[in-house]
Each structure stands twice: as C-alpha cells, then as structure tokens.
Design an enzyme around this catalytic site. Sequence first.
Site, PDB file in Angstrom:
ATOM      1  N   HIS A   1      55.654  74.201 -44.893  1.00 33.51           N
ATOM      2  CA  HIS A   1      54.826  73.824 -43.747  1.00 33.51           C
ATOM      3  C   HIS A   1      53.523  74.605 -43.844  1.00 33.51           C
ATOM      4  CE1 HIS A   1      54.117  72.272 -39.635  1.00 33.51           C
ATOM      5  NE2 HIS A   1      53.355  73.356 -39.548  1.00 33.51           N
ATOM      6  N   CYS A   2      52.411  73.874 -43.887  1.00 34.06           N
ATOM      7  CA  CYS A   2      51.099  74.496 -44.053  1.00 34.06           C
ATOM      8  C   CYS A   2      50.333  74.432 -42.735  1.00 34.06           C
ATOM      9  CB  CYS A   2      50.303  73.791 -45.156  1.00 34.06           C
ATOM     10  SG  CYS A   2      48.659  74.497 -45.416  1.00 34.06           S
ATOM     11  N   PRO A   3      50.024  75.576 -42.121  1.00 39.08           N
ATOM     12  CA  PRO A   3      49.279  75.538 -40.850  1.00 39.08           C
ATOM     13  C   PRO A   3      47.849  75.058 -41.022  1.00 39.08           C
ATOM     14  CG  PRO A   3      49.535  77.801 -41.620  1.00 39.08           C
ATOM     15  CD  PRO A   3      50.374  76.950 -42.512  1.00 39.08           C
TER      16      PRO A   3
ATOM     17  N   ASN B   1      48.183  71.596 -40.552  1.00 35.53           N
ATOM     18  CA  ASN B   1      48.978  71.319 -39.349  1.00 35.53           C
ATOM     19  C   ASN B   1      50.061  70.274 -39.620  1.00 35.53           C
ATOM     20  OD1 ASN B   1      49.716  71.559 -36.611  1.00 35.53           O
ATOM     21  ND2 ASN B   1      48.450  69.794 -36.043  1.00 35.53           N
ATOM     22  N   ASN B   2      50.766  70.450 -40.723  1.00 38.23           N
ATOM     23  CA  ASN B   2      51.806  69.494 -41.056  1.00 38.23           C
ATOM     24  C   ASN B   2      52.668  70.063 -42.178  1.00 38.23           C
ATOM     25  OD1 ASN B   2      53.298  67.167 -40.978  1.00 38.23           O
ATOM     26  ND2 ASN B   2      51.733  65.835 -41.869  1.00 38.23           N
TER      27      ASN B   2
END
Length: 315
Positions: A165-167, A170-171
């Site tokens: 999950h990559c902030p 945002n996904n």
Amino acid sequence: MSSGHRQRDVDPQRPLLDGEEEEDEEEKAAVALERSSRGEDERRLWFIQDCCGMVCAFITWFLVFFADFVVTFVMLLPSRSFWYAVVNGVLFNSLAVLALASHLRTMLTDPGAVPKGNATKKYMESLQLKPGEVIYKCPKCCSIKPERAHHCSICKRCIRKMDHHCPWVNNCVGEKNQRFFVLFTMYISMISSHALALCGYQFITCVRVQWRECSDFSPPVTMMLMIFLCMEALLFFTFTSVMFSTQLHSICNDETEIERLKNEKPTWERQTRWAGLRSVFGGRPSLLWVSPFAGLKLPTLLPRRSWRGGAEFSV
C-alpha cells in the site's frame, strides 16, 4: 457446509463456525455481499478516503507543479536560446503530464479488490471445489480469499496480488494497477533527472554572467528556488528509481513485495520474465506499454446522477 471441501479462516485463532453461528455468519455475509453489489459495484470510482493518503497525493501533485514552475519560469523562459527553451519545455511538460496521468490512474483504479461478503454457502457451492480442497476466508471483509490475495487494513479489502500500500498514490498496488504505478515511478525519475540536468546548466550559466540576465527573478530568489528544486529532484529520483527497479524485479520474478517479505513459498506456477511483463503491461511490446492513457474511456469519467442522491462516477 459440505464435507467435500474445507474452509479456513485467515485468523488461525478464530474457530470454524457451525450450527447457529454459521447461519448467522451466512446472513451477515449475504447482507455484506448485497450491499457491495448495490453500492461499491455501482459506484465504480475507486477512491480510498484515507487522510494520510490524500495529503501525500496532494503533496505529490504540488511538488510536480512546483518543479514545472521553476523549470518553465525561472530557467527556460528567460533563456536567450529559443530552441533550447522550446525543446526542454515541451519535453519536461510532456513527462510531467504523463507522470500525473499515471499517478491518477494508479490512485483511481481498482487494484484488484475481492468482492465483500462473498463467503456464502451458495457462492462456495458454485465454485465446484474438489474433495479435500481448502479455501480461505478473510474474517475482516467476509470474503473468500483467492490465491496470492492479502487483506489491506487501509483499503479494508482483500487485494489480488497485493504488492504494497503506497500512501503517495493513496491506494494499494495490486493486480490491476501495477502497470500505472510502474509508469508513475518511471516518469517521476525521468523528470527528476531532467530537472537536475537543467539546474546544473542554469547554475553554470548564471555564474558565467554573474547572475545578471539569467532569470527574471532576483539572484537570491533564483538561488533559493534552484536549491529547493535540486533537493526535491535528487530525493525523488533516488526514491522512484529504487521503486521502479524493485517493481520490475518483482514482475520478472513473479513475486510481490509482501510475498518476498513474508518469505512465502510459492504454491503457484511462476511465470517466466517475459510472461510476467506481458501479464502486467498487456499484449506484445508497443507504445501502449508506456502510455497511462491506454484503455481510458473519457465518457466514463463524467458524473451521472443516482436515484439515491449525489453523483456517481465510473472509470
């Protein structure tokens, strides 16, 4: 539940349900599945409402626009060479558009979420499982977990071939949006290296003319903007280059980052490097591999009104 197959919850401490508890669980799963089919499947826009992720996504866009401002108005427009300004301006802005488009596609594309609440008896019977075959159920989203799927606590869904999950986007990065994430890291690293090269050339030019007529801004402001852009470009070039290389390594080895960190033994037949690249980017090598606009349907981005009120989107 039939004796022909077994069902395992993801949480090993949670016992299998039977009797009335199983019936209650079936009812909850049916309700969740109905809500999912009526709500999330109809509202086709995938967007994670996470405060940290939305802030990181905003910062990403802000930094790209800042870099474009410095390159265009501080370095290129004051340049005496017309073709130098035009060529570098077109190249940098084109890469910036491709980077932001890739970011947008990564953020708004369903990464491969498993439908909520499909862990019902009716659905399991439709799978036509072989005797003794084991299926896994996620107790958090009440869904049957396919092979290589993992639950994301931020997206609150099980994601097929979840890498991480990559902030910043945002996904989650999963089965359906990994291509856009790879393109995003590639284009950001390219515009970062381009910005570093332009900063170096601009600094040499300004030193030669003793900071006269090298920019429309004052020398202190020009120096401050260039230093900040160099720091930003160096940081993002390093970060995105590493991410780009690790993503290509994962694709070629047919192993996600979560599977590598957990040291999971592959229970699936691994694809060859070429087959892995084709499965992510689709089809034979072409310019569509490096285009974030491939497969985009512009009319589906327009809002349409729902009987429940509010606008619905689809991508």
